[in-house]
Design a protein around this motif. Structure first.
Motif, mmCIF file in Angstrom:
data_model
loop_
_atom_site.group_PDB
_atom_site.id
_atom_site.type_symbol
_atom_site.label_atom_id
_atom_site.label_comp_id
_atom_site.label_asym_id
_atom_site.label_seq_id
_atom_site.Cartn_x
_atom_site.Cartn_y
_atom_site.Cartn_z
ATOM 1 N N ARG A 125 16.060 -3.931 16.539
ATOM 2 C CA ARG A 125 14.539 -3.850 16.068
ATOM 3 C C ARG A 125 13.705 -4.343 17.613
ATOM 4 O O ARG A 125 13.759 -5.381 17.039
ATOM 5 C CB ARG A 125 14.405 -4.127 14.577
ATOM 6 C CG ARG A 125 13.074 -4.218 13.988
ATOM 7 C CD ARG A 125 13.103 -4.650 12.411
ATOM 8 N NE ARG A 125 13.256 -6.147 12.613
ATOM 9 C CZ ARG A 125 12.250 -6.654 13.135
ATOM 10 N NH1 ARG A 125 10.344 -6.139 13.053
ATOM 11 N NH2 ARG A 125 12.087 -8.189 12.998
ATOM 12 N N TYR A 153 14.338 0.782 11.450
ATOM 13 C CA TYR A 153 12.829 1.231 11.376
ATOM 14 C C TYR A 153 12.077 1.383 11.957
ATOM 15 O O TYR A 153 11.314 0.721 11.720
ATOM 16 C CB TYR A 153 13.360 -0.773 10.890
ATOM 17 C CG TYR A 153 14.281 -1.060 9.401
ATOM 18 C CD1 TYR A 153 14.998 -0.634 8.193
ATOM 19 C CD2 TYR A 153 15.132 -1.761 10.420
ATOM 20 C CE1 TYR A 153 15.837 -1.138 7.779
ATOM 21 C CE2 TYR A 153 16.213 -2.458 9.643
ATOM 22 C CZ TYR A 153 16.099 -1.869 7.965
ATOM 23 O OH TYR A 153 17.519 -1.151 7.744
ATOM 24 N N PRO A 176 9.698 6.550 12.022
ATOM 25 C CA PRO A 176 9.387 5.790 11.152
ATOM 26 C C PRO A 176 9.801 5.237 9.527
ATOM 27 O O PRO A 176 9.002 5.558 8.861
ATOM 28 C CB PRO A 176 8.351 4.879 11.004
ATOM 29 C CG PRO A 176 7.276 5.969 11.306
ATOM 30 C CD PRO A 176 7.829 6.605 12.908
ATOM 31 N N TYR A 178 12.724 5.029 6.451
ATOM 32 C CA TYR A 178 13.348 4.984 6.136
ATOM 33 C C TYR A 178 13.658 4.187 5.011
ATOM 34 O O TYR A 178 12.574 4.423 4.157
ATOM 35 C CB TYR A 178 13.846 3.499 6.609
ATOM 36 C CG TYR A 178 13.461 2.690 7.079
ATOM 37 C CD1 TYR A 178 13.191 1.489 5.737
ATOM 38 C CD2 TYR A 178 11.941 2.376 8.306
ATOM 39 C CE1 TYR A 178 12.310 0.922 5.572
ATOM 40 C CE2 TYR A 178 10.925 1.480 7.397
ATOM 41 C CZ TYR A 178 11.339 0.515 6.915
ATOM 42 O OH TYR A 178 9.697 -0.448 7.218
#
Length: 907
Positions: A125, A153, A176, A178
């Protein structure tokens, strides 16, 4: 720089016999006289300038002869400046650094430049605000042989993808999305939310010209729906070359087009790696009746399998980590098995470890997850070194040392690089003259290693002189280094062992002639055994050692004891102690019981040179071992964390030095901040004072050693919840819970304002209690001044390692204070009657406290373990078979008392 809305899409690839080409596609209206120009520059002065007139095809193909291909091991980049013109007017300009490559799918393989890919990956990330930290992370990833970054993420920035282009990383770039339809609202089928899905996907592909982008991902932990379908169709229209993936793929109906890559999360190391498995979370359903504990639903699609999350770093078993940080090194046994299996499995694309860096608490819902191979300061953790060893491209499969000849079987696990890029070093000396086993027999080489990717070869070299002598034996250090920059491509240790069996006389040689032991005194309550150098004083009442001395220097303060971490054995009750002469030695037999749990026999063989062979045997077991338990993902095998014996060390021992079975040495000071962790597969461990008095442990490599601070050396320092020194006011409830509480009890209340008050003499205090889903918050005050709020609801990071009904965590430190002036102090705990977010009630629970001060010296317990495990590592990771106490099974370990100035080396 783009001038208007015309989009220029740059893609490289092979165009038949004409070779490599740059294809530029565009959208928008153009005139009949439109044309496109290319200026391509690159390494070694490469320059190509072309101009093409356009047709209605809306794409231009520029053939680029003589370019070098980009791959993760040779990241050749060229600068492309493309202009779209109509007459004298420039419609659009795009400048990019590009790499030339081919990408194609062949059955269950993904081919890069016609070579099957194997991805040594990490989940990452990106902290977009910290470019310097990002670059440092990637430099460390490259040094650990990682060739694949999977974004989690959200998508990577253009800056990071540019670094990937330059440094040689392949990337999975993720939209983006999740937990859509899971923890987050189910928007995937709502028509009015269509643009909320398409806009982020279009932004994602704005960085689509980066050669490092290997895979597009629509998101992870999401449920499929019409909006994801629309996003997938748009990506495939825009970029028909790169494969597409989505997690959870099993939620896509069979009637629809499936993903090009099948993602699997949390595969167990024992399962096949080329199968399109469904999500591994068992959600506490019965699942499959197998030792893995997964529901093994699967699909039958002819696509490559990518293990997007495999062998996750120890994170969700924080109580095990705090108890023994060596779990971080043990994790290396897991990732090495994963990579070895993936490398050998056709149809498995590889995988990615979760995760690259620890979280800093700023990202939503993640808290401070310590799941990285790097910490929050971008520094390597023990897991980093283990990953680097597992992913090493120069692999030693076999080694043998005979006389002065060293034979190695070396496998080249590079994808695109000959092994000739490596120099071989043995004991820090480069070796170029070698015999290589060829098709026609041994061939002598004087220019070092060679071998194409995927090849194996046997290499024999002569090594005049011996390796480095260690307690484990003669150690040879093998290292493969890059010829150009010294980068390490693999490190290994080879031990030539002598007679390592822990038999009599195999301990260090005493400087003085050993004198036979005698039973010199047998009083009513004591038993004294010794000679001029060594003295052992036993208590007939407790049937345990009170102390052992060397030349009057006290080195042991108690023992032996059984160490069975993860199983509360109850208080020791000695039954019999007997000593008898056996030549120069003395045999001491001790029987007793751990209250309510087991009967045990210890047999100590005391030798005149200070050697103590400790044998223990469980005679009868009254309680079962911890059993198998379902975790959120996988099954804990149950059993113990440790099985072994223990001795209490006397005060004043300062230094710990350990040599493992590979000859590697560790040294540390027994200061307050020392890491109290296990050292597995040891050959020798030495604990001494400044003059060399102390204790040594000897093993054939099968034992482990751990030191533990032990306040039980001063029982009065421990204040249990049933101790009269704890005063409870209000509506408190006493509860029995022998699963993990000290002495099997705790005291709890949920009524606001109820208090516990403890007065103590000392310089510090530690307060312990359990965590549970029914527990709430309290205020802890020291001397009426220092107030802290403590919560007893488990942190979010702990839940993925739990099972429903097993959320309780015992012996958790709730409060601590140190360095107080010696004297009387008071500790007050006040129930707030408030719940933390997610808690189901508001109880405050107190287990025990430990007082520090000159009246309460802490000892150190020396654990010598014959078995160990980390049973809550789970989530697919490798764990050892359950460590258990078995009635009738004898275990033995060896220690020796050191008489000052001895190095403690083996003969």
């Amino acid at each position: 720089m783009e001038i208007n809305k015309n989009l220029l899409w740059l893609e490289t690839g092979e165009k038949g016999e004409k070779g490599m080409a740059l294809t530029v596609r565009f959208t928008g209206r153009i005139g009949e006289s439109a044309g496109m120009g290319l200026l391509l520059t690159g390494p070694d002065g490469y320059r190509l300038e072309q101009k093409l007139f356009l047709t209605e095809e809306k794409e231009a193909v520029f053939f680029c002869p003589g370019v070098n291909l980009w791959d993760p091991e040779h990241p050749f980049l060229y600068h492309a400046a493309v202009t779209l013109e109509c007459g004298e007017k420039i419609l659009a300009v795009r400048e990019e650094n590009i790499g030339f490559r081919t990408l194609e799918k062949a059955g269950k393989e993904l081919l890069w430049n016609h070579t099957p890919l194997k991805l040594r990956g990490i989940c990452y990330r990106e902290r977009k605000e910290d470019r310097e930290g990002t670059k440092k992370d990637l430099e460390l990833f490259a040094a650990a042989h990682i060739n694949f970054l999977r974004s989690i993420y959200g998508p990577f920035s253009g800056y990071l993808l540019q670094l990937c282009d330059e440094m040689g990383f392949l990337a999975e770039d993720t939209a983006p999305f999740y937990e859509v339809g899971q923890e987050k609202p189910a928007l995937q089928d709502l028509p009015h939310c269509r643009e909320e899905f398409l806009k982020p996907v279009k932004r994602l592909l704005e960085d689509g010209c980066h050669v490092s982008v290997l895979i597009w991902s629509l998101g992870h932990d999401c449920a499929w729906g019409a909006n994801f379908r629309a996003a997938a169709e748009w990506i495939r229209m825009q970029d028909p070359l790169r494969p597409l993936t989505f997690h959870l793929p099993m939620s896509i109906p069979e009637e629809e087009e499936q993903m090009d890559i099948w993602p699997v999360h949390y595969i167990d190391w024992r399962q096949p790696f080329d199968v399109c498995f469904d999500q591994m979370v068992i959600f506490h359903t019965p699942g499959a009746e197998n030792e893995i504990g997964y529901m093994t639903a699967q699909a039958d699609y002819e696509v490559p399998v990518l293990h997007e999350v495999w062998s996750p770093v120890a994170c969700h078993n924080r109580d095990e980590i705090l108890h023994d940080p060596a779990v971080r090194r043990f994790w290396g046994e897991s990732i090495s098995r994963f990579w070895e299996k993936a490398y050998r499995t056709s149809g498995c694309l590889g995988g990615a470890v979760l995760a690259g860096t620890d979280e800093d608490g700023r990202f939503e819902g993640m808290g401070k997850y310590e799941w990285g191979i790097l910490d929050r300061e971008h520094k390597p953790k023990p897991e980093y070194r283990e990953l680097r060893k597992a992913y090493a491209p120069a692999a030693v499969l076999y080694s043998r040392l005979e006389g002065e000849e060293l034979t190695l079987e070396v496998e080249n696990r590079f994808l695109f690089t000959d092994l000739s890029v490596c120099r071989l070093f043995v004991n820090k000396r480069e070796v170029r003259d070698m015999l290589v086993q060829g098709k026609n027999g041994p061939e002598r080489r004087t220019d070092g290693l060679t071998g194409e990717p995927g090849s194996r070869q046997k290499v024999t070299v002569r090594l005049p002189g011996a390796g480095k002598q260690t307690a484990a034996g003669e150690r040879m250090e093998i290292r493969f280094e890059s010829r150009d920059n010294g980068r390490c491509y693999g490190e290994y240790s080879l031990i030539r062992r002598g007679e390592r069996k822990a038999e009599e006389g195999s301990g260090p040689v005493s400087k003085e002639k050993a004198e036979a032991f005698s039973i010199r005194q047998q009083e009513e309550d004591t038993l004294l055994i010794g000679n001029r150098i060594f003295t052992f004083l036993f208590s007939r009442k407790d049937c345990l050692l009170r102390e052992a001395s060397v030349k009057g220097r006290r080195v042991l303060a108690g023992g032996p004891m059984l160490n069975c971490t993860g199983f509360l054995p109850g208080d020791w009750k000695g039954k019999t102690i007997d000593a008898k002469q056996d030549g120069e030695k003395v045999l001491v037999t001790i029987t007793g019981s751990y209250e309510g749990t087991m009967d045990v026999r210890f047999v100590l063989t005391l030798s005149p040179d200070g050697t103590i062979d400790t044998s223990y045997e469980v005679l009868c077991l009254y309680r079962h071992m911890p059993h198998k338990v379902k975790a959120q993902i996988g099954i804990s095998p149950g059993g113990l964390l440790e099985k072994g014996g223990s001795w209490l060390l006397a005060e004043g021992l300062e230094t710990f030095c350990c040599t493992d079975a590979e000859g590697a040495k560790e040294r540390m000071s027994l200061a307050a901040d020392a890491p109290w962790q296990s050292w597995h597969h040891i050959c020798e461990a030495v604990i001494t004072d400044q003059k060399g008095f102390g204790v040594a442990v000897y093993s054939d490599g099968s034992d482990s050693v751990r030191l533990q601070k032990d306040p039980m050396l001063s029982p009065e320092a421990v204040v249990n919840d049933r101790d009269g020194r704890m005063h409870f006011t209000g509506d408190w409830h006493r509860m029995e819970d022998a699963c993990g509480n000290y002495r099997g009890t705790e005291t709890l209340s949920r009524k606001k304002g109820d208090c516990m008050h403890l007065s103590f003499m000392g310089t510090g205090i530690r307060l312990y209690g359990p965590l549970d889903i029914n527990y709430g918050m309290c205020r802890i005050c020291l001397d009426g001044q220092k107030a802290e709020i403590a919560g007893q609801y488990p942190d979010k990071v702990d839940f993925p390692g739990m099972s429903r009904g097993y959320e309780k965590r015992y012996g958790v430190l709730l409060f601590e204070a140190h360095g107080l002036p010696e004297g009387e102090h008071s500790l007050t705990v006040t129930v707030l009657g408030e719940a933390q977010e997610g808690a189901q009630n508001t109880y405050t629970s107190i287990d025990y406290a430990v007082v520090e001060g000159i009246r309460y010296p802490e000892g150190i317990r020396l654990h010598v373990n014959q078995d160990y495990n980390y049973p809550r590592l789970v989530r697919g990771c490798y764990m050892r078979p359950a460590a258990e106490l078995v009635p009738g099974r004898k275990e033995t370990f060896r220690i020796r008392l050191l008489s000052g100035g001895e190095k403690g080396e083996w003969k």
